[in-house]
Design a protein around this motif. Structure first.
Motif, short mmCIF file in Angstrom:
data_model
loop_
_atom_site.label_atom_id
_atom_site.label_comp_id
_atom_site.label_asym_id
_atom_site.label_seq_id
_atom_site.Cartn_x
_atom_site.Cartn_y
_atom_site.Cartn_z
N LYS A 82 0.81 -1.22 0.00
CA LYS A 82 0.00 0.00 0.00
C LYS A 82 0.84 1.27 0.00
O LYS A 82 0.30 2.37 0.06
CB LYS A 82 -0.94 0.00 1.20
N ASN A 83 2.18 1.10 -0.04
CA ASN A 83 3.03 2.29 -0.10
C ASN A 83 2.76 3.09 -1.37
O ASN A 83 2.49 2.50 -2.44
CB ASN A 83 4.51 1.90 -0.06
N SER A 84 2.81 4.37 -1.28
CA SER A 84 2.61 5.21 -2.46
C SER A 84 3.71 6.29 -2.46
O SER A 84 4.29 6.59 -1.42
CB SER A 84 1.22 5.84 -2.43
N PRO A 85 4.02 6.86 -3.65
CA PRO A 85 3.36 6.61 -4.94
C PRO A 85 3.85 5.30 -5.56
O PRO A 85 4.95 4.83 -5.27
CB PRO A 85 3.79 7.81 -5.78
N ASN A 86 3.01 4.74 -6.43
CA ASN A 86 3.37 3.52 -7.16
C ASN A 86 2.61 3.49 -8.48
O ASN A 86 1.73 4.32 -8.71
CB ASN A 86 3.09 2.27 -6.32
N TYR A 87 2.96 2.53 -9.31
CA TYR A 87 2.29 2.40 -10.62
C TYR A 87 2.33 0.93 -11.02
O TYR A 87 3.37 0.27 -10.92
CB TYR A 87 3.01 3.25 -11.67
N TYR A 88 1.18 0.43 -11.48
CA TYR A 88 1.08 -0.95 -11.94
C TYR A 88 1.06 -0.98 -13.47
O TYR A 88 0.28 -0.27 -14.11
CB TYR A 88 -0.17 -1.62 -11.38
N THR A 122 -4.22 5.89 -15.14
CA THR A 122 -4.57 5.48 -13.78
C THR A 122 -5.83 6.21 -13.34
O THR A 122 -6.45 6.94 -14.11
CB THR A 122 -3.42 5.81 -12.82
N SER A 173 -5.98 8.70 -11.63
CA SER A 173 -5.73 10.14 -11.66
C SER A 173 -5.71 10.68 -13.08
O SER A 173 -5.39 11.86 -13.30
CB SER A 173 -4.39 10.46 -10.98
N ASP A 195 9.09 0.92 -7.37
CA ASP A 195 7.65 0.85 -7.10
C ASP A 195 6.82 1.44 -8.24
O ASP A 195 5.59 1.28 -8.24
CB ASP A 195 7.33 1.58 -5.79
N PHE A 196 7.47 2.11 -9.19
CA PHE A 196 6.76 2.60 -10.37
C PHE A 196 6.73 1.54 -11.48
O PHE A 196 6.23 1.80 -12.57
CB PHE A 196 7.41 3.88 -10.90
N ARG A 205 5.52 -1.84 -10.94
CA ARG A 205 4.87 -2.97 -10.31
C ARG A 205 4.01 -3.74 -11.32
O ARG A 205 3.49 -3.15 -12.27
CB ARG A 205 3.97 -2.52 -9.16
#
Length: 440
Positions: free
Chosen positions: A10-16, A42, A44, A95-96, A98
């Motif tokens: 749940k850490n942010s920021p991230n991108y799948y 996304t 956003s 984490d960008f 994922r």
């Protein structure tokens, strides 16, 4: 990749990254590839690619690399194995990248982070080529020749380079492999017209086996078909069957004809004129084109497979001989073009002429007179010659430019002060006279 710890999901920021498989049956190594879509929106309404800087182009352009391949007696090509996957991404950025994955539909989805440069992200090409440039800079003293090849003869992960002697090309290949191996990068899929080098390579490192070489098989080199045994370039034309003829379909089919040096310029210019006519008539992308234009396209398409019979000698010039560049330009009301040939003078005083490069452009939508289009052809020729000289790194070569347009020659003859002409003529005259000495 590595699995995300459960307490960090749940850490942010991230991108799948959405991803899917594609199949490339013609590939000799990787039949199945994964495509990651970093342009997916996304919640956003933004995507990863929209927030990434692309980075500048830092490698030589494909025109220059292809052109230099014509001056070596012996040529070799290869590529880097899974280039992007050899380069780590900074830990703070993973984490960008994922993805979710599971080995079976019966399993729960797992969260992973990609740890290396990923194909599909906007910055990937720059990051990969920047690593090669840094490797070349760091090894310029220990591996000077291989370092120069990294800077001048690589196009993303493909290398096309050569030499004039057998011993030197074998030495170059060994040095280049050693340099990249020191960075954990494997060069493979080697092809060459140098038989001693070919048979010295391991089977898993060759694109063509000695048997394939003897059978005159060809391989794809930066979009061109090269037959090492005959040492000629050729083309392959493959169109998909379709019952509809739309602007989208025509542009898609025409884009399959890859011709970086313009050898097919007389053929391609007809396609360019047709596409310009489609835009002039403001035909929508998926609208059926008028019968007259459809028949014109079908005529071009039916004749295009003839280019597969063309065989273009690879060796264009040899450094130890005297040679000149001769360029010609011409124009019509529909298009204008320029072509450059190399004239070699052999030791026995005999001469040979080979095609170097050509370029064509359609006339602008704003109607110009034929003399002005001829003048545009002259400017196109000067720019093409200068590009060739820069690519071949031979600034002192003798150059001759030819035109049969008396109007163009008249403008040059009275060009002591380009200010006396209109802006259109004056600007072009000034550029030509500045970049190339002119004598009638």
């Amino acid at each position: 990749m590595e699995e995300n710890p459960s307490n960090e999901i749940k850490n942010s920021p991230n991108y799948y990254l959405p991803h899917h498989a594609i199949f490339k049956e013609y590939s000799s190594t990787t039949k199945i590839r994964v495509v990651f879509d970093a342009s997916a929106k996304t919640s956003s309404s933004n995507s990863l690619n929209e927030t990434l800087l692309v980075g500048p182009t830092i490698q030589r352009d494909i025109f220059s690399i292809c052109l230099r391949s014509h001056q070596h007696a012996y040529l070799m090509t290869g590529d880097i194995e899974k280039m992007y996957r050899q380069i780590w991404v900074a830990r703070k950025h993973i984490d960008f990248q994922r993805i979710v994955w599971r080995d079976s539909p019966n399993e729960q989805l797992k969260h992973f982070r990609l740890l290396t440069v990923t194909y599909g992200t906007a910055a990937a090409p720059f990051l990969a080529t920047r690593v090669l440039k840094q490797l070349a800079a760091d090894s310029s003293v220990t591996h000077p020749r291989a370092s120069k090849i990294l800077l001048e003869d690589f196009y993303v992960d493909d290398v096309i380079t050569g030499s004039d002697t057998i011993d030197e090309i074998i030495s170059l290949q060994t040095e280049l492999v050693g340099l990249l191996k020191s960075a954990g990068i494997n060069l493979r899929k080697w092809t060459t017209n140098c038989w001693p080098l070919l048979i010295s390579l391991p089977d898993d490192q060759r694109e063509l086996s000695p048997v394939d070489f003897e059978e005159s098989n060809s391989i794809k080199v930066l979009g061109l078909q090269w037959c090492p045994s005959k040492d000629v370039f050729s083309y392959k034309v493959k169109f998909n069957p379709s019952n509809t003829c739309t602007k989208r379909h025509i542009l898609s089919e025409a884009s399959k004809i890859f011709d970086p040096l313009g050898f097919l310029a007389p053929v391609i210019v007809g396609v360019k004129i047709l596409l310009q006519e489609l835009w002039r008539k403001q035909i929508a992308w998926d609208e059926e084109v008028p019968d007259s234009l459809s028949q014109q396209w079908n005529s071009i398409r039916n004749e295009l497979p003839i280019v597969e019979s063309f065989a273009i000698p690879r060796i264009m010039l040899q450094k130890q001989r005297y040679w000149e560049l001769h360029g010609f330009c011409d124009a019509s009301l529909d298009a204008y073009a320029a072509v450059v040939y190399c004239r070699n003078v052999n030791s026995d005083k005999s001469t040979s002429v080979t095609l170097v490069a050509a370029k064509s452009k359609v006339a602008p939508l704003k109607v110009l007179s034929l003399p002005r289009l001829e003048f545009c052809g002259g400017l196109l020729l000067v720019r093409l010659v200068n590009k060739i000289k820069l690519s071949l790194q031979v600034p002192e070569v003798n150059v001759f430019c030819w035109t049969d347009s008396s109007s163009v020659l008249h403008w040059f003859w009275l060009a002591a002060s380009p200010k006396k002409w209109s802006v259109f003529i004056g600007n072009r005259t000034s550029e030509i006279l500045t970049s190339m000495p002119f004598k009638l």
